[in-house]
Design an enzyme around this catalytic site. Sequence first.
Site, PDB file in Angstrom:
ATOM      1  N   ASP A  36      48.829 -20.502 -29.875  1.00 15.13           N
ATOM      2  CA  ASP A  36      50.306 -20.518 -30.805  1.00 15.13           C
ATOM      3  C   ASP A  36      49.544 -22.369 -31.952  1.00 15.13           C
ATOM      4  O   ASP A  36      50.333 -22.859 -32.157  1.00 15.13           O
ATOM      5  CB  ASP A  36      51.582 -21.513 -30.406  1.00 15.13           C
ATOM      6  CG  ASP A  36      52.170 -20.029 -29.716  1.00 15.13           C
ATOM      7  OD1 ASP A  36      51.902 -19.237 -29.557  1.00 15.13           O
ATOM      8  OD2 ASP A  36      52.259 -20.461 -28.219  1.00 15.13           O
ATOM      9  N   GLY A  37      48.118 -22.287 -31.598  1.00 19.73           N
ATOM     10  CA  GLY A  37      48.195 -23.855 -31.936  1.00 19.73           C
ATOM     11  C   GLY A  37      46.939 -24.469 -31.868  1.00 19.73           C
ATOM     12  O   GLY A  37      46.901 -24.029 -30.555  1.00 19.73           O
TER      13      GLY A  37
ATOM     14  N   SER B 180      49.618 -26.657 -35.170  1.00 18.76           N
ATOM     15  CA  SER B 180      51.085 -26.190 -33.641  1.00 18.76           C
ATOM     16  C   SER B 180      52.054 -25.180 -34.799  1.00 18.76           C
ATOM     17  O   SER B 180      52.553 -25.302 -35.803  1.00 18.76           O
ATOM     18  CB  SER B 180      51.486 -27.821 -33.075  1.00 18.76           C
ATOM     19  OG  SER B 180      52.636 -27.008 -32.692  1.00 18.76           O
ATOM     20  N   ARG B 181      51.635 -24.286 -33.654  1.00 19.82           N
ATOM     21  CA  ARG B 181      52.540 -22.957 -34.516  1.00 19.82           C
ATOM     22  C   ARG B 181      53.977 -22.599 -34.735  1.00 19.82           C
ATOM     23  O   ARG B 181      54.868 -22.551 -35.601  1.00 19.82           O
ATOM     24  CB  ARG B 181      52.165 -21.532 -34.870  1.00 19.82           C
ATOM     25  CG  ARG B 181      50.340 -22.493 -35.980  1.00 19.82           C
ATOM     26  CD  ARG B 181      50.023 -20.419 -36.049  1.00 19.82           C
ATOM     27  NE  ARG B 181      48.837 -20.716 -36.074  1.00 19.82           N
ATOM     28  CZ  ARG B 181      47.588 -20.855 -35.393  1.00 19.82           C
ATOM     29  NH1 ARG B 181      47.903 -20.722 -34.434  1.00 19.82           N
ATOM     30  NH2 ARG B 181      46.469 -20.924 -35.862  1.00 19.82           N
ATOM     31  N   VAL B 182      54.966 -23.579 -33.496  1.00 25.00           N
ATOM     32  CA  VAL B 182      55.614 -23.264 -32.680  1.00 25.00           C
ATOM     33  C   VAL B 182      56.708 -24.442 -32.591  1.00 25.00           C
ATOM     34  O   VAL B 182      58.021 -24.778 -32.539  1.00 25.00           O
ATOM     35  CB  VAL B 182      56.121 -21.719 -31.795  1.00 25.00           C
ATOM     36  CG1 VAL B 182      55.612 -20.310 -32.239  1.00 25.00           C
ATOM     37  CG2 VAL B 182      55.137 -22.375 -30.462  1.00 25.00           C
TER      38      VAL B 182
END
Length: 522
Positions: free
Chosen positions: A355-356, A380-382
């Site tokens: 997720d990143g 960082s996607r979340v």
Amino acid sequence: MRSARSKLKKRRRKAVLQELLDDTMTTLRAAIDSSHLEMHPVETGTVLYVGGGIARIAGLPNITSDELVEFPGGVLGVAINLEPDEIGVMLLGDSDELSAGTRVTATGREADTPVGEALLGRVIDATGRVLDGGKVLQSVERRPIEQAAPAIIDRSPVTEPLMTGIKAIDALIPIGRGQRELVVGDRQTGKTSVVVDTIINQRTTDVICIYCAIGQRGTAVARVIETLREHDALEYSIVVVASDEDPPGLRFVTPYAATTMAEYFREKGRDTLIIYDDLTRHARAYRELSLLLRRPPGREAYPGDIFYIHSRLLERATHLNEDCGGGSLTALPIIETHAQDISAYIPTNLISITDGQIYLSPTLFHKGLLPAIDVGKSVSRVGGKTQYPAFRDVSGDLRLAYSQFEELETFARFATRLDEDTRATIEHGRRVREVLKQSEQQPLPASSQIIILKAVNAGLLDKLPLELVGSAEAKLQERIQADFPQCCEQLQAGESLDDSEWEKILDSVQDVLSKLVESTED
Ligand code: ATP
Ligand code: MG
């Protein structure tokens, strides 16, 4: 007359006995039918070839994939290649005693690993062998190393932050509990230091940490263990090791086993963190095994399922919903790149699975800007959604100031005269960069991070000579902690402060800084 009566008696007794026998047989048959016991005749095979950490075996026609086989002397192997007339086995132990002709037994059980509270504070390998010289693990539960990833319906969004204690990460690339964040960089760029600091920072939280070392030198692993012990971080951690001297089979199964150990705690509703240091070496171990087992090589000689071995591992990291206990498993896999090539095969695979990524740059490392996190290439996607509001307030301005500065700094190298605004932006950016520097093994609590970042955002450090920023930060932390303990507690708990409270804190910051400047001028 008498003989006729006794004959009748005999016949009746025989009938009763027959009935009893029939009843017993029916009960026994029903018991056997309903029991789950299956009889496994012990199957044995013969080693045809052994070498390089694998064995090829004839016989064992009923073996299943991933089943454990046992060699004389207790050495274990896992059947991974099932062919019509031979099977390929990866060895989990020393093959010195094995040779062609050795007998081998199928165990009827899947490759498994110990789990439980007893593992905390221990250094073990994937099979449960103790490596820290302590007591042997006895009567612990064992579970298969391969587990299906939780179903989508059992998962829930990532809502809580996992604080690393590193300012550049917590402010700009925040990680959430249940997220998978890749740590990527060339060799010797501080990858291990970032994750070890993250483990140390969990001493004030209730997160269980698992450090999984794959294919590293023994001395490097010993250093990590020593650091964890020094910071009292070993008591809530498990270290699972397969060093570069271990057979490739053991290096390959280690991350799956470590994940099973973490899942035990997650199942109990705990938050867990797992670190794979590193998956480049894991991929290499699998390539080694696959080539020895004559599987067809693909890109960069890796077998065709190299993506799948990593995706099925990282899919197991997630945040479970309340019905499933609400536990989480955060994964921080590490990947080593060569000459900063993040578009190589294994890094691109992992970047797409996670997720990143946190990118560590050798250029920044050599300039002494540690931790060498390249904010521009990291994402960082979340985790952003989990950041405390007070943190989010400072991180927006920080990111903007930093990216403007990076752009201007390159440009300013060629320009001789700069206007006042540009000069001010550059000077401010330099202070931001200085504040984002952090020594290893010194993770900071959220409150301290927010206060110093708020101060630099407000421009309070802009007049301070650059070389004083480090010492000013230490003094500030001390003073604010002493003067505003209540506010620090609030920030630490994720609550925001109102404007009047911030005003008082920033006044105090200003006071400390003025005194510091005065004392240096004297
Ligand atoms: P390898 O590729 O060998 O695994 P690595 O990328 O994991 O290396 P580390 O072993 O973490 O890198 O760090 C390399 C060196 O940099 C170590 O000597 C470590 O002490 C130093 N180092 C890392 N981070 C920092 C920091 N923030 N401040 C000071 N020194 C640091
Ligand atoms: Mg390392």
